[in-house]
Design a protein around this motif. Structure first.
Motif, short mmCIF file in Angstrom:
data_model
loop_
_atom_site.label_atom_id
_atom_site.label_comp_id
_atom_site.label_asym_id
_atom_site.label_seq_id
_atom_site.Cartn_x
_atom_site.Cartn_y
_atom_site.Cartn_z
N ALA A 112 -15.92 -3.94 -24.53
CA ALA A 112 -15.87 -4.70 -25.79
C ALA A 112 -14.42 -5.07 -26.11
CB ALA A 112 -16.47 -3.87 -26.93
N GLY A 113 -14.22 -6.33 -26.49
CA GLY A 113 -12.88 -6.79 -26.85
C GLY A 113 -12.05 -7.27 -25.69
N HIS A 114 -12.56 -7.15 -24.46
CA HIS A 114 -11.81 -7.58 -23.28
C HIS A 114 -12.56 -8.74 -22.63
CE1 HIS A 114 -10.24 -3.53 -23.93
NE2 HIS A 114 -9.17 -3.90 -23.27
N GLN A 115 -11.91 -9.90 -22.59
CA GLN A 115 -12.48 -11.07 -21.98
C GLN A 115 -12.01 -11.19 -20.53
OE1 GLN A 115 -14.74 -12.98 -23.34
NE2 GLN A 115 -14.69 -11.91 -25.31
N PRO A 116 -12.85 -11.74 -19.68
CA PRO A 116 -12.40 -11.91 -18.28
C PRO A 116 -11.27 -12.92 -18.22
CG PRO A 116 -14.47 -13.06 -18.68
CD PRO A 116 -14.21 -12.22 -19.90
N PRO A 117 -10.38 -12.79 -17.25
CA PRO A 117 -9.26 -13.73 -17.15
C PRO A 117 -9.76 -15.15 -16.89
CG PRO A 117 -9.41 -12.35 -15.19
CD PRO A 117 -10.36 -11.77 -16.18
N GLU B 232 -10.49 -23.57 -15.89
CA GLU B 232 -10.49 -23.48 -17.36
C GLU B 232 -9.10 -23.76 -17.93
OE1 GLU B 232 -14.06 -20.17 -17.89
OE2 GLU B 232 -11.95 -19.55 -17.92
N ILE B 233 -8.07 -23.28 -17.25
CA ILE B 233 -6.70 -23.53 -17.72
C ILE B 233 -6.37 -25.01 -17.64
CG2 ILE B 233 -4.27 -23.07 -17.28
CD1 ILE B 233 -5.08 -20.30 -16.28
N GLU C 17 -5.99 -30.52 -20.40
CA GLU C 17 -6.55 -31.86 -20.56
C GLU C 17 -7.00 -32.11 -21.99
OE1 GLU C 17 -9.66 -32.06 -17.71
OE2 GLU C 17 -8.31 -32.41 -15.99
N GLU C 18 -7.58 -31.10 -22.63
CA GLU C 18 -7.98 -31.25 -24.03
C GLU C 18 -6.77 -31.44 -24.93
OE1 GLU C 18 -10.24 -27.81 -24.91
OE2 GLU C 18 -12.10 -28.60 -24.06
#
Length: 208
Positions: A21-26, A31-32, A37-38
């Motif tokens: 919990a609280g840890h997102q995958p890199p 995605e970067i 681009e956004e």
């Protein structure tokens, strides 16, 4: 049978790892790249800026150039220009007073809304209206006081350039006049919409 169920759970966990919990995958490289681009397609709008914003920005950059010139003349030329320090101080005064008008327009001056959380809506509306009137009256009184001060000591010269210091006082007067006008606009807007930032701070969070 119990051992078979345990093995099945362990196999499922190995195939679908669960992140704590609280840890997102890199983030992946794709995605970067997509985030950049956004950002490139983000449209910048200057529609929300008013004349005092641009005036304050111009005075700020004038102050920055004066400070740089003071630094350059003192440490590079070894011959400091004394007038740069005085003019930079006067520019800072302009930034403060003109910038205060920006804060009045955006309702960003220091305010305490704790009491409004416990007041009934009619009482909170009445108190917020009184505060709008008091704020507007204060700025109007400050305009009059500043004008009186200019008439009394407006011929005082500056220290290094011997210019008329009334220019600085008139800049402060312009700041108070803008604060008064913006306070009137904010008060009328609060009256029309039925609440102010004190009563409903969440409605103003989108402006940040």
């Amino acid at each position: 049978m119990h051992s078979d169920a345990k093995a099945a759970v362990m196999a499922a966990a190995s195939n679908n790892p669960v992140h704590p919990a609280g840890h997102q995958p890199p983030a992946t490289a794709q995605e970067i790249v997509h985030s950049f681009e956004e950002a490139d397609h983000h449209e910048v709008s200057l529609a929300g800026y008013q004349p005092e914003d641009w005036i304050c920005l111009g005075i700020f950059w004038a102050m920055a150039l004066l400070v740089f010139l003071q630094f350059f003349s003192r440490y590079v030329l070894n011959d400091s220009y004394a007038w740069t320090e005085e003019l930079a101080v006067y520019c800072l005064i302009g930034v403060v007073f003109i910038g205060s008008a920006m804060c009045v327009r955006a309702c960003r001056h220091i305010q305490v809304d704790f009491l409004y959380r416990y007041l009934p809506r009619p009482a909170g509306r009445a108190l917020a209206t009184v505060i709008d009137l008091l704020r507007t009256a204060f700025f109007g009184y400050a305009v009059w006081l500043t004008y009186r001060y200019i008439t009394l000591v407006g011929d005082e010269p500056m220290t290094t350039l011997f210019w008329n210091k009334a220019y600085v006082y008139w800049m402060a007067l312009a700041g108070f006049a803008l604060m008064f006008l913006r306070s009137v606009q904010v008060s009328m807007s609060n009256w029309r919409q039925g609440y102010s930032i004190l009563e409903n701070p969440a409605a103003y969070e989108s402006q940040d």
